[in-house]
Write an enzyme that holds these catalytic residues in place. Structure first.
Site, PDB file in Angstrom:
ATOM      1  N   CYS A 169      -3.872   1.522   2.899  1.00 30.49           N
ATOM      2  CA  CYS A 169      -5.080   0.856   3.457  1.00 30.49           C
ATOM      3  C   CYS A 169      -5.712   1.356   4.658  1.00 30.49           C
ATOM      4  O   CYS A 169      -6.375   2.355   4.430  1.00 30.49           O
ATOM      5  CB  CYS A 169      -4.302  -0.636   3.844  1.00 30.49           C
ATOM      6  SG  CYS A 169      -5.668  -1.992   3.904  1.00 30.49           S
ATOM      7  N   HIS A 207      -2.188  -2.135  -1.293  1.00 30.66           N
ATOM      8  CA  HIS A 207      -0.431  -2.069  -0.766  1.00 30.66           C
ATOM      9  C   HIS A 207       0.458  -1.955  -1.959  1.00 30.66           C
ATOM     10  O   HIS A 207       0.879  -3.005  -2.502  1.00 30.66           O
ATOM     11  CB  HIS A 207      -0.438  -3.432  -0.081  1.00 30.66           C
ATOM     12  CG  HIS A 207      -1.181  -3.518   1.380  1.00 30.66           C
ATOM     13  ND1 HIS A 207      -0.691  -3.075   2.495  1.00 30.66           N
ATOM     14  CD2 HIS A 207      -2.413  -3.820   1.557  1.00 30.66           C
ATOM     15  CE1 HIS A 207      -1.627  -3.574   3.395  1.00 30.66           C
ATOM     16  NE2 HIS A 207      -2.590  -3.751   2.946  1.00 30.66           N
ATOM     17  N   GLU A 255       3.309  -1.340  -1.683  1.00 29.74           N
ATOM     18  CA  GLU A 255       4.766  -1.598  -1.193  1.00 29.74           C
ATOM     19  C   GLU A 255       5.050  -2.959  -1.848  1.00 29.74           C
ATOM     20  O   GLU A 255       6.282  -3.415  -1.968  1.00 29.74           O
ATOM     21  CB  GLU A 255       4.963  -1.409   0.410  1.00 29.74           C
ATOM     22  CG  GLU A 255       4.050  -2.423   1.084  1.00 29.74           C
ATOM     23  CD  GLU A 255       2.624  -1.834   1.414  1.00 29.74           C
ATOM     24  OE1 GLU A 255       2.041  -2.374   2.530  1.00 29.74           O
ATOM     25  OE2 GLU A 255       2.164  -0.977   0.736  1.00 29.74           O
TER      26      GLU A 255
END
Length: 533
Positions: free
Chosen positions: A382, A508, A510
């Site tokens: 990001c 993102h 994750e």
């Protein structure tokens, strides 16, 4: 449908989210269809506008909801993907009720906490099970806060009433408390648990099961003592023992026979749990073949929960490589003051994390330059990608004063800028590019090599984008735009080919990583870092 309500007492941060996620893990292992709901007592409609130091990470779902970080635990411990319906706050509940009042739904009535707010809460609990798109057997509801907090009272009152609507046999109350070890007395103390259960009883709720958070297993004698004072059977007093890694929690609960007690109390017929894959994953964590050190460069590292999913995804990447990942938490402001060599020289890979605002930005850019020039594997996420674009533009492409319009609104060279549809946005809450968006990968790129497919979907949470006016100049200087939106308008992934592993993404990743299924980018980043070591 059965309902499990999880509350907490004595102190905050005992791990209700992990307890809820672990219970879900065990029930899924027994073949039961489950879902989760987190009820948060703060008045914000969602955590999207809250400081990470106060709230921790904002977890983003596929449908673009900004939610509590516990939803990340729910996803990592189960087969489920969360959505907007899996997290309600006091603010959202009151907003719904006020909208109904303005619409005229309560004409002739005075709108009150009981029954209107509590009815709205109960409706949310019922709807999360019915709206899951499949037949759910068990709804696991976590109540945020600590019993005794004024903010939590409407939620506790709602779950007190709930058995009156669905039948007591369909409801299970699980209370998480603290059993501290007092070193001077050389013994565990049960009094805080007794007081916490008494507080629940004052509200009108008798817990069915106690999870006793402690640093050691509780003896059978002490379980009998707690059970006697709290009106429980000893089998319902469960040790919630501290563990070395959080993925051991379901195995500890199973060892304590928590899942057996739950299905027995709820009258559910379920198979024995199939835990072999989870046990194998935990074994890999406990007995790694390798070690690697990753520098996580961020702005909110003083509260590690601000990057909870990032940290867990690095651990997952380690699992995928049978490696123990040591994370060095590096404040980007320290890099500006102390220099990159001092803080980054021992890192085998460097991850530059997300964030907002211009504080610590030059430290992030310096870390990226260090990784690029020293050939250290680099992963930007990001804001980390945006900083990588700025660094490359300044130091490779010759755009000396390149910047983001987020950090310098008057920049003459905004290589990162707002999209046109963001420029007139005034409200801050829920107005970013949020949720899952598709991305097409360039064949032959590192991104394609990791994913092994040409089209992917990843979750976003940002407002600024790669400025297409600089595409030509940056690609001529050697940057590869390896991931684009299907229409080619948005740059999602950048890479540098003349580097061991230099990749940055606007999304993102994750949020979609799991311990039993590490995200491919984290897996490959850890592999490259191990090779660098």
């Amino acid at each position: 449908m059965k309902y499990i309500f999880i509350t907490g007492g004595v102190v905050s941060s005992l791990g209700k989210g992990l307890a809820a996620a672990s219970i879900g893990n065990l029930l899924e292992a027994r073949g039961l269809a489950i879902t989760f709901l987190k009820l948060d007592p703060y008045i914000n409609v969602d955590p999207g506008t809250m400081n990470p130091y106060q709230h921790g990470e904002v977890f983003v779902t596929d449908d673009g909801a900004e939610t509590d970080l516990d939803l990340g635990h729910y996803e990592r411990y189960s087969s489920l993907s969360m959505s907007q319906r899996n997290n309600y706050t006091t603010g959202r509940i009151y907003d719904n009720v006020i909208r109904k009042e303005r619409h005229g739904d309560y004409l002739g009535g005075t709108v009150q906490v009981v029954p209107h707010i509590t009815d709205e809460i109960k409706q949310c609990i019922v709807s999360v099970g019915k709206g899951a798109g499949r037949k759910v057997r068990v709804v696991i509801v976590e109540i945020g806060g600590t019993v005794g907090d004024i903010e939590s009272l409407p939620f506790l009152e709602a779950i007190r009433q709930f058995p009156l609507d669905v039948g007591r046999k369909n409801v299970l109350y699980i209370h998480l408390t603290l059993v501290p070890f007092i070193k001077a007395a050389d013994e565990l103390k049960t009094k805080p648990t007794q007081h916490s259960v008494n507080k629940m009883r004052e509200i009108g709720i008798q817990p069915d099961i106690l999870l006793c958070r402690t640093d050691r297993f509780i003896s059978q004698e002490m379980k009998k003592k707690i059970a006697l004072f709290c009106s429980l059977q000893p089998e319902a007093v469960i040790t919630a023992k501290d563990v070395e890694n959080i993925y051991e929690v379901p195995l500890i609960f199973h060892q304590e026979q928590l899942d057996a007690v739950i299905v027995k109390r709820l009258g559910i017929k379920a198979r024995p749990p199939r835990l072999a894959p989870w046990e194998a994953m935990v074994h890999t964590i406990r007995h790694p073949s390798h070690e690697v050190t990753i520098g996580l460069v961020g702005k909110y590292v003083d509260l590690k929960d601000s990057y909870k999913s990032l940290h867990e995804s690095l651990i997952h990447g380690g699992i995928g490589n049978s490696a123990k990942v040591h994370v060095e938490w590096i404040n980007s402001e320290r890099l500006e003051k102390e220099g990159v060599e001092t803080l980054l020289s021992k890192c085998h890979g460097i991850l530059v994390a997300s964030g907002f605002g211009n504080r610590g930005i030059e430290g992030k850019i310096a870390a990226i330059r260090y990784a690029r020039e020293r050939q250290v594997p680099f992963f930007g996420i990001c804001l980390g990608m945006q900083c990588a674009v700025i660094e490359f533009a300044r130091n490779v492409a010759g755009v000396q004063y390149a910047n983001s319009s987020e950090f310098d609104t008057k920049s003459l060279f905004p290589v990162i800028d707002l999209l046109k549809n963001q420029r007139n946005v005034k409200e801050k809450g829920g107005t970013m590019r949020l949720g899952a968006y598709p991305c097409r990968l360039e064949k032959g790129s590192r991104a394609y090599e990791a994913y092994q497919q040409q089209e992917i979907s990843e979750r976003h949470r940002h407002r600024y984008e790669f400025n297409n006016d600089y595409r030509g100049r940056l690609t001529q200087a050697g940057m590869v735009l390896s991931g684009l939106s299907p229409d080619g308008n948005l740059v999602e992934i950048i890479e540098l080919p003349d580097h061991p592993w230099f990749l940055a993404v606007q999304f993102h990743p994750e949020f979609k990583s799991r311990p039993h299924k590490p995200h491919p980018l984290f897996r490959d980043f850890i592999a490259a870092s191990m090779k660098n070591k």
